[in-house]
Design an enzyme around this catalytic site. Structure first.
Site, PDB file in Angstrom:
ATOM      1  N   HIS A  83       5.086  -1.505   3.497  1.00 20.95           N
ATOM      2  CA  HIS A  83       5.540  -2.156   2.266  1.00 20.95           C
ATOM      3  C   HIS A  83       6.987  -1.790   1.932  1.00 20.95           C
ATOM      4  CE1 HIS A  83       4.022   1.583   0.121  1.00 20.95           C
ATOM      5  NE2 HIS A  83       5.083   1.346  -0.639  1.00 20.95           N
ATOM      6  N   ASP A 218      -0.399   1.233   6.700  1.00 21.86           N
ATOM      7  CA  ASP A 218       0.828   0.924   5.959  1.00 21.86           C
ATOM      8  C   ASP A 218       2.030   1.651   6.569  1.00 21.86           C
ATOM      9  OD1 ASP A 218       2.701   0.195   4.100  1.00 21.86           O
ATOM     10  OD2 ASP A 218       1.561   0.849   2.352  1.00 21.86           O
ATOM     11  N   SER A 647       6.630   6.693  -1.396  1.00 23.30           N
ATOM     12  CA  SER A 647       6.162   5.782  -0.355  1.00 23.30           C
ATOM     13  C   SER A 647       6.977   6.011   0.913  1.00 23.30           C
ATOM     14  CB  SER A 647       6.318   4.332  -0.812  1.00 23.30           C
ATOM     15  OG  SER A 647       5.418   4.017  -1.835  1.00 23.30           O
TER      16      SER A 647
END
Length: 712
Positions: A83, A218, A647
């Site tokens: 992402h 991810d 992240s």
């Protein structure tokens, strides 16, 4: 805040202890090495951060200003979240060559794709500079205080000797009670190396976002390129892979519950030290308003994206961005309630007042200020979210700023060029027809939810959603801002350069534009009736929060304070751990590929699975990447205290080996930005075994694995 809660601040005798347990986002030069080693760490604090020689910090970068990434090979191979690289994957995608759906894997360095504008930042050094920055600020108040601090920062930065490719950033900590200087090195040639299809990289998509158990791969891979001297350089075919000072060994050892872990990255923003009144306002008023606006926008976008592939690709990254915090805020509200965050704050405030009666005056003032600000803060939430999520209003705001700058003589050629570039990128992924529906529905929500004193005259006509859809579509069709009407002989959405060729005509046309006039009406009303009052009260709140922070640190000698996250490099540590977030519900710390197959829904937007992955699973062709269960581990949870910006952060074991890639938090613990609770707060990571399994077995890209140092 209710009278009952207010009174309890001073009536509760109990002292609320803040055993951090593994909460905290620590400046890497100020680690509690003893506590980390007591929890199981085998390396030293100097191995994590050392400006004098190679250390783990030399393998950790801020990716494109928002996420974190880490170097995992001696050839500058970079690992981050899918992402985080989503915008770049999307930029290389077309309907005919859909890298989002199909994935992308370079077969050699020559096949790696450039990404203009993408950067990574290394932190070369960190120094506390509080004395220099706060010099001469005693007894100053705003605005003189901010001016003096800004001047001191410039003096400090100008006195530093740095390389041309380096910069100095001075950051406030503890609400302005301390300051730290960061020496930053920026690399600008970053190329896409690999990304799994979104059926792996986004598996579970919005349904599973912020949720555990999780089965999302991810991750995506990039590479840093440098000039022949290994220094930062703009993109060039002559650049070579960057040779790092340090890269992370990748572990494929099995994980066990209570294993020590630490996460190294750039957490974005937390507010752990707010008073109870502030937390209550967030929980009961601000977050619900934000959620309501995004809920409307997302439902409207989702309906169109599911029906049309071109729209799905065009809006994929934006939809994910909007949905991310929408769901986070929902979890945050529930978590704050479940963890009794307000009550805990009230008890803690009572314990502080018992030790230091001066704090009572500070809290009394904060309570009054937050209550005075409440109606303006609520309007701020509805207005800002409406303008942000109705893209047409966002465009109108860009053009408003352009006109204002031109008329003030502040818009030069460079500024105009930057605006045109931004507009071109905006229009590329913008559908005027779709956003007309989004805007119509959001205006209805705004008209119905906003207190009458904050609405423009006559705005009641927008309360009917069905009528809005028809009326806003007509406005949209007649607008040059949407690109559906022409100016200077062209559509702005099709040809920005020609659209700007006659500036006078463009500005005159914009001022007559129906979208511009609607936005300007909303903006003028907000800027007159809400923003000045909101900002003025916030300035007073910020000044008092600085005082309250200093009082907390001076009074509570038993508590170890870490500064709130502010996108600077931090270390958080904890243990691999499952959780029991609700009655009769217990989560294991590890998920496996079997869980992917259990969730598999053929052809589904969120839970489809590539045939090759199914075949690998059915054949049990797992290579070296299965664990003691005989299956491939996909994700795991731990008690590391993370937030947005983490992240892509590396999750490291006791020896500093990469064991996972941080990408999310458990929904029940998203309130950890405000109130870390070890019972519920879990960060979610992709297991390195799954990452390598996908690269090696699924993508047939073992050449990338061969670059790495694998720890078995």
């Amino acid at each position: 805040m209710t009278k009952k809660i207010l009174l309890s601040v001073f009536l509760l005798p109990a002292v609320m202890t803040f055993a951090q347990q593994y909460g905290g986002m620590w400046i890497p030069t100020e680690l509690n090495e003893k506590e980390m080693k007591d929890l199981g760490m085998k390396i030293s604090a100097k191995d994590i951060f050392n400006p004098q020689k190679a250390s783990i910090k030399d393998a950790v970068v801020q990716f494109n200003g928002g996420c974190t990434a880490e170097i995992i090979s001696p050839k500058g191979l970079l690992l981050t979240n899918h992402h985080c690289g989503y915008g770049q994957i999307q930029a290389h995608s077309t309907v005919e060559n859909d890298l989002l759906s199909n994935g992308f894997w370079a077969k050699n360095p020559q096949g790696e794709l450039p990404n203009p504008g993408v950067t990574v930042d290394f932190i070369v050094d960190i120094k506390e500079v509080s004395n220099q920055i706060l010099e001469g600020t005693d007894n100053l108040t705003e605005p003189e205080l901010s001016k003096k601090i800004a001047n001191n920062i410039e003096i400090y930065k100008n006195a530093q000797k740095i390389e041309p490719y380096q910069s100095i950033s001075v950051k406030s900590m503890y609400y302005g009670n301390k300051y730290y200087a960061y020496t930053i090195e920026t690399y600008k040639d970053i190329r896409l190396v690999g990304a799994p299809p979104q059926s792996i990289g986004k598996f579970g998509s919005d349904t599973d976002n912020w949720v555990w158990p999780r089965h999302t791969g991810d991750f995506s891979m990039f590479r840093i390129y440098a000039d022949k001297n290994n220094k930062p350089a703009e993109y060039s075919k002559d650049n070579v892979p960057y040779a790092p000072k340090h890269y992370l060994p990748v572990s494929i050892k099995d994980k066990n519950e209570n294993d020590f872990t630490f996460v190294f990255g750039f957490p974005g923003k937390t507010t752990e030290y707010l008073p109870a009144i502030a937390v209550e306002k967030i929980m009961k008023e601000i977050d619900p308003a934000r959620i309501a606006v995004r809920d409307v926008a997302l439902k409207t976008l989702d309906e169109k994206m599911r029906a049309d592939d071109a729209t799905r690709i065009k809006y994929a990254s934006k939809y994910a961005s909007v949905a991310n915090y929408w769901k986070k805020w929902i979890g945050e509200v529930e978590g704050l309630k479940k963890s009794n965050a307000v009550e805990k704050k009230v008890m803690y405030e009572g314990s502080l007042v018992a030790k230091n009666h001066e704090i009572k005056s500070t809290l009394d003032q904060l309570n009054k200020l937050y209550n005075d600000q409440a109606p303006f803060a609520l309007n701020n939430a509805y207005y800002s979210e409406t303008v942000r999520n109705a893209e047409t209003l966002t465009l109108a705001n860009l053009y408003y700023n352009y006109i204002t700058a031109v008329e003030a003589g502040r818009m030069d050629e460079k500024g105009t060029a930057a605006l045109k570039k931004k507009l071109a990128a905006f229009y590329k992924d913008y559908s005027a027809e779709l956003d007309a529906k989004v805007m119509a529905k959001l205006l209805a929500l705004y008209a119905n939810k906003t207190a009458p004193q904050f609405l423009p005259a006559g705005f009641e006509k927008y309360k009917n959603e069905a009528q809005n859809i028809q009326n806003i579509e007509e406005i949209s069709k007649n607008s040059i801002i949407t690109g559906r009407s022409e100016v200077n002989g062209v559509s702005l959405s099709q040809d920005i350069e020609k659209g700007f060729s006659n500036q006078d005509k463009l500005i005159k046309s914009l001022k007559k534009d129906p979208v511009y006039q609607l936005f300007n009406l909303m903006r003028e009303t907000y800027m007159t009736k809400a923003d000045p009052q909101f900002a003025s009260l916030q300035t007073k709140i910020d000044a008092l929060q600085k005082t309250y922070m200093a009082q907390q640190m001076a009074t509570d000698k038993d508590r170890k304070f870490f500064p709130d996250a502010n996108s600077t490099l931090r270390v958080t540590y904890g243990k691999v751990k499952g959780s029991s977030p609700r009655d009769a519900v217990s989560y294991n710390y590890q998920t496996h590929l079997a869980g992917v197959m259990e969730k598999y829904v053929p052809g589904d937007y969120e839970f489809d699975v590539p045939k090759k992955l199914i075949d690998l699973y059915n054949k049990k062709d797992f290579g070296n990447y299965k664990d003691k269960t005989g299956d491939v581990p996909v994700g795991f949870t731990a008690t590391n205290h993370t937030t947005g910006g983490n992240s892509g952060s590396p999750a490291l074991d006791a020896n500093g080996n990469l064991v996972g890639l941080n990408f999310d938090r458990q929904w029940e613990g998203t309130m950890s930005d405000i109130n870390y609770d070890p019972r519920f707060s879990r960060n979610i990571m992709v297991d390195t075994k799954y990452i390598l399994f996908i690269i090696d077995k699924f993508a047939d890209s073992k050449w990338l694995v061969d670059e790495m140092k694998i720890v078995k």
